[in-house]
Design a protein around this motif. Structure first.
Motif, PDB file in Angstrom:
ATOM      1  N   VAL A  44      84.054  16.441 -39.281  1.00 35.21           N
ATOM      2  CA  VAL A  44      84.988  16.058 -40.345  1.00 35.21           C
ATOM      3  C   VAL A  44      86.431  16.090 -39.831  1.00 35.21           C
ATOM      4  CG1 VAL A  44      85.796  16.617 -42.667  1.00 35.21           C
ATOM      5  CG2 VAL A  44      83.394  16.958 -42.076  1.00 35.21           C
ATOM      6  N   LEU A  45      86.780  17.153 -39.107  1.00 34.65           N
ATOM      7  CA  LEU A  45      88.128  17.239 -38.553  1.00 34.65           C
ATOM      8  C   LEU A  45      88.382  16.121 -37.540  1.00 34.65           C
ATOM      9  CD1 LEU A  45      88.372  21.114 -38.019  1.00 34.65           C
ATOM     10  CD2 LEU A  45      89.401  19.751 -39.841  1.00 34.65           C
ATOM     11  N   PHE A  46      87.362  15.788 -36.754  1.00 39.05           N
ATOM     12  CA  PHE A  46      87.503  14.694 -35.785  1.00 39.05           C
ATOM     13  C   PHE A  46      87.756  13.370 -36.494  1.00 39.05           C
ATOM     14  CE2 PHE A  46      85.461  11.216 -33.432  1.00 39.05           C
ATOM     15  CZ  PHE A  46      86.194  11.252 -32.254  1.00 39.05           C
ATOM     16  N   TYR A  47      87.031  13.130 -37.593  1.00 38.57           N
ATOM     17  CA  TYR A  47      87.207  11.880 -38.328  1.00 38.57           C
ATOM     18  C   TYR A  47      88.622  11.763 -38.884  1.00 38.57           C
ATOM     19  CZ  TYR A  47      86.755   8.481 -42.102  1.00 38.57           C
ATOM     20  OH  TYR A  47      86.944   7.405 -42.942  1.00 38.57           O
ATOM     21  N   PHE A  48      89.122  12.806 -39.519  1.00 36.25           N
ATOM     22  CA  PHE A  48      90.463  12.736 -40.102  1.00 36.25           C
ATOM     23  C   PHE A  48      91.543  12.686 -39.034  1.00 36.25           C
ATOM     24  CE2 PHE A  48      88.225  14.517 -43.838  1.00 36.25           C
ATOM     25  CZ  PHE A  48      88.647  13.588 -44.779  1.00 36.25           C
ATOM     26  N   ALA A  49      91.328  13.388 -37.915  1.00 35.53           N
ATOM     27  CA  ALA A  49      92.321  13.379 -36.846  1.00 35.53           C
ATOM     28  C   ALA A  49      92.442  11.985 -36.234  1.00 35.53           C
ATOM     29  CB  ALA A  49      91.952  14.405 -35.773  1.00 35.53           C
TER      30      ALA A  49
END
Length: 285
Positions: free
Chosen positions: A235-240
């Motif tokens: 999830v953090l990778f997607y938003f980043a």
């Protein structure tokens, strides 16, 4: 002749549909009502009057509302994503919240059971009966233990056998200590025995078990931290990536193949996160 055959086939299919579809609809409605009734009963059982706050209800109703909005207002090329978000928000989150409340209630009951056993042991030494000892526990202890033992007293006043009430209490709040309590009470009622001494031994064994459980909890902290990191990393990778390059995932969102891969990734993410959390936990013994 060909038209007559088509008419016969059409009428047969329509007859089957008119017969089967209402039956399937009625069964689906009955199953839905039964599922809703079980869900409401479980949700009401885990919330006492002082817990029925707006913040508790919002966790249940807001995801349902947002899930419906996600499905209704999703654009045509994002319907699949909207359905996924709607199912997660409208079905999974309320049930996860319910499971969390049930687990929290069971843990609170297990933590309060030690004090309740000490009160009951002192009551037995003072010459009180089992019912009077349970009444002392109901008067002294907070919820959820007070509520659960109050149910036992209420059932006993209505004529239900104490053995059956205690067995139902164990089914609602299963734990090794509660199992020992129920077994000790049933044996003492049939063969006799010093309940004060038996409860003292149960308290001692429960304390030793908690020490071992605390040691196991300490040893599994690393696995739980890894589970949190691995669950939140996609999830953090997607938003980043989306914040630095908004069009990076356009292929995944707009193309049919990308949407199918997104669904596959979502399913594997859920399975992987569940597996990590399952490995990081241990069962009561």
């Amino acid at each position: 002749m060909f038209l007559i055959g088509l008419c016969v086939i059409f009428l047969s299919v329509m007859g089957i549909v008119l017969i089967i579809v209402p039956v399937l609809i009625n069964k689906a409605e009955a199953a839905n009502q039964k599922s809703q009734a079980k869900f409401v009963v479980k949700y009401d059982a885990v919330l006492s009057e002082d817990q029925m706050k707006k913040s508790q209800r919002m966790v249940l109703y807001v995801p349902l509302f947002l899930g419906g909005l996600a499905i209704f207002f999703a654009p045509p090329d994002m319907k699949v994503v909207g359905v996924i978000v709607g199912v997660v928000a409208g079905v999974i989150i309320p049930r996860v919240h319910l499971s969390f409340l049930i687990g929290k209630r069971k843990r609170m009951f297990a933590n309060q059971l030690m004090d309740a056993l000490m009160i009951m042991s002192s009551s037995f030494r003072g010459g009180l009966s089992l019912i009077q000892a349970i009444e002392a526990v109901v008067d002294e202890m907070p919820d959820p233990l007070r509520q659960e033992f109050g149910i036992v007293l209420g059932e006993n006043k209505m004529g239900v056998a104490l053995d059956d009430s205690l067995n139902r209490l164990y089914k609602r709040m299963p734990s090794p200590a509660m199992q020992q309590v129920v077994t000790a009470v049933l044996l003492a009622r049939e063969t006799g025995g010093n309940l004060a001494l038996i409860f003292s031994r149960i308290i001692a064994s429960t304390r030793e078990r908690r020490k071992v459980e605390q040691s196991l909890t300490t040893l599994t902290v690393q696995g739980k931290i890894q589970g949190v990191v691995m669950t939140g990393l996609p999830v953090l990778f997607y938003f980043a990536v989306s914040s630095s390059n908004p069009h990076f995932f356009d292929v995944m969102r707009n193309s049919p193949m990308g949407q199918q891969l997104s669904i596959a990734c979502f399913v594997m993410w859920i399975l992987g996160a569940g597996s990590i959390w399952k490995i990081s936990k241990f069962k009561d013994f």
